[in-house]
Scaffold this motif. Sequence first.
Motif, PDB file in Angstrom:
ATOM      1  N   SER A  40       1.558  -7.298   2.666  1.00  0.00           N
ATOM      2  CA  SER A  40       0.147  -6.867   1.851  1.00  0.00           C
ATOM      3  C   SER A  40       0.692  -8.421   0.978  1.00  0.00           C
ATOM      4  N   GLY A  41       1.215  -8.920   1.252  1.00  0.00           N
ATOM      5  CA  GLY A  41       1.309 -10.208   0.240  1.00  0.00           C
ATOM      6  C   GLY A  41       0.533 -11.113   0.261  1.00  0.00           C
ATOM      7  N   SER A  42      -0.370 -11.268   0.676  1.00  0.00           N
ATOM      8  CA  SER A  42      -1.055 -11.835   0.840  1.00  0.00           C
ATOM      9  C   SER A  42      -2.310 -11.602   1.598  1.00  0.00           C
ATOM     10  N   LEU A  43      -3.345 -10.382   0.837  1.00  0.00           N
ATOM     11  CA  LEU A  43      -4.721  -9.632   1.573  1.00  0.00           C
ATOM     12  C   LEU A  43      -5.903 -10.887   0.703  1.00  0.00           C
ATOM     13  N   GLU A  44      -6.506 -10.376   0.841  1.00  0.00           N
ATOM     14  CA  GLU A  44      -7.639 -11.040   0.630  1.00  0.00           C
ATOM     15  C   GLU A  44      -7.812 -10.365  -0.797  1.00  0.00           C
ATOM     16  N   LYS A  45      -9.018 -11.443  -1.885  1.00  0.00           N
ATOM     17  CA  LYS A  45      -8.797 -11.024  -2.934  1.00  0.00           C
ATOM     18  C   LYS A  45     -10.205  -9.946  -3.063  1.00  0.00           C
ATOM     19  N   GLU A  46     -10.904  -9.916  -2.740  1.00  0.00           N
ATOM     20  CA  GLU A  46     -11.845  -8.923  -2.188  1.00  0.00           C
ATOM     21  C   GLU A  46     -11.072  -7.823  -2.548  1.00  0.00           C
ATOM     22  N   LEU A  47      -9.909  -7.683  -1.344  1.00  0.00           N
ATOM     23  CA  LEU A  47      -9.790  -6.097  -1.107  1.00  0.00           C
ATOM     24  C   LEU A  47      -8.586  -5.639  -2.101  1.00  0.00           C
ATOM     25  N   LEU A  48      -7.857  -6.600  -2.800  1.00  0.00           N
ATOM     26  CA  LEU A  48      -7.702  -6.871  -3.817  1.00  0.00           C
ATOM     27  C   LEU A  48      -7.793  -5.403  -4.990  1.00  0.00           C
ATOM     28  N   GLU A  49      -9.030  -6.254  -5.168  1.00  0.00           N
ATOM     29  CA  GLU A  49     -10.272  -6.551  -6.022  1.00  0.00           C
ATOM     30  C   GLU A  49     -10.720  -4.711  -5.940  1.00  0.00           C
ATOM     31  N   ARG A  50     -11.523  -4.695  -4.662  1.00  0.00           N
ATOM     32  CA  ARG A  50     -11.833  -3.142  -4.506  1.00  0.00           C
ATOM     33  C   ARG A  50     -10.420  -1.916  -4.386  1.00  0.00           C
ATOM     34  N   TYR A  51      -9.150  -2.623  -4.018  1.00  0.00           N
ATOM     35  CA  TYR A  51      -8.439  -1.331  -3.641  1.00  0.00           C
ATOM     36  C   TYR A  51      -7.435  -1.304  -5.122  1.00  0.00           C
ATOM     37  N   GLY A  52      -8.062  -2.488  -6.012  1.00  0.00           N
ATOM     38  CA  GLY A  52      -6.475  -2.785  -7.252  1.00  0.00           C
ATOM     39  C   GLY A  52      -5.552  -3.097  -6.544  1.00  0.00           C
ATOM     40  N   HIS A  53      -4.858  -3.210  -5.615  1.00  0.00           N
ATOM     41  CA  HIS A  53      -3.364  -3.154  -5.529  1.00  0.00           C
ATOM     42  C   HIS A  53      -3.811  -3.422  -3.916  1.00  0.00           C
ATOM     43  N   PRO A  54      -2.612  -4.021  -3.477  1.00  0.00           N
ATOM     44  CA  PRO A  54      -2.242  -4.154  -1.770  1.00  0.00           C
ATOM     45  C   PRO A  54      -2.225  -2.736  -1.418  1.00  0.00           C
ATOM     46  N   THR A  55      -2.350  -1.284  -1.364  1.00  0.00           N
ATOM     47  CA  THR A  55      -3.132  -0.393  -0.596  1.00  0.00           C
ATOM     48  C   THR A  55      -2.232  -0.057   0.703  1.00  0.00           C
ATOM     49  N   ALA A  56      -2.124   0.910   1.669  1.00  0.00           N
ATOM     50  CA  ALA A  56      -1.990   1.125   2.877  1.00  0.00           C
ATOM     51  C   ALA A  56      -4.117   0.732   2.896  1.00  0.00           C
TER      52      ALA A  56
END
Length: 356
Positions: A131-147
């Motif tokens: 969860s600490g190293s998710l891709e930037k696009e996913l963080l942008e899409r989901y806002g946070h490192p969600t499940a």
Amino acid sequence: MRRVSRRIQLGDVAIGGDAPISVQSMCSTSTADVPATLDQITRLADAGCEIVRCAVPDEEAARALAAIRSSCPIPLVADIHFDYRLAMTALHSGVDGLRLNPGNIGARWKVEEVVKACAERRVPIRIGVNSGSLEKELLERYGHPTAEAMVQSALGHIRILEDLDFRDIKVSLKASDIRRTVEAYRLLAAQVDYPLHIGITEAGTTWSGTVKSAVGIGTLLYDGIGDTLRVSLTGDPVEEVRVGWEILKALELRRRGPIFVSCPTCGRCQIDLISVAEEVEQRLHDLPLSITVAVMGCVVNGPGEAREADLGIAGGKGQGLLFRRGEIVRKVPQAELADALVTEAWKLVDEEGGDD
Ligand code: SF4
């Protein structure tokens, strides 16, 4: 019921399908320091570690893997981030598995080269989403490192490997909190049949990390999810292995050495039960026989539990009854209780032979 997963082979250890849920750990030594790393691997293997991983931060570490592999008694996994050349050196060094996220190593040809070399050697790849190293696009899409974001990340890496027709894959989805980790594994488990490596990452020190790992890993295993596990602790990795085994033993998924039963003591107890129980557990920790050992304080629940166990003590006033397989062996004074029980345990090993 255990989730049905595809079986893969990591050296001589099978993962997934109906293979036993394996216990693994990671060296905390510098991989380039071959003697220190091998020394730690030996201690890990003695404690029951079945797969070991080493960090590969640079070429020196990747090259050291050849010497480590040649004396390593259990399958060796190289942990690679970003640099495909390190993966290639690790593969040439003879490692049994890679931990590598194909989406993080750049150009397609680099991924193809690594995957081709893995396929030739039948070396599986673990996709390790953290969860600490998710891709930037996913963080942008989901806002946070969600499940959900973690699962999407895993599916993205899986697709890259599947497009190259590579399916010797296992996957981990680790967050440092239990709810998110469990949710992520449940979501992914419903979508793919790859074996899952489970654990709570950065769980904490030996004390708090043991509790978190037991709850998180235990919840997943109770759901039938998980084919191999790693407990992550800030401490000696040998403790990770011990805790991993205790979790599997507590859920009766594997057997290894004794299972201890002891009462919390109360006002009825008339012996120093705590020190007897601690001494027995410590001295029998490495007993090579899967037996139940009960250390009980008094006649209320003591004889019942002690009789049900393979070996047991039921405390009385300044003394205790020693049981073996439901029969009273003899009365023993308090000062000799731990010795008597330990001696009886080793007699069982002599008579019945130890576990493999
Ligand atoms: S076994 Fe006896 S001493 Fe131990 S908790 Fe139960 S009642 Fe108390």
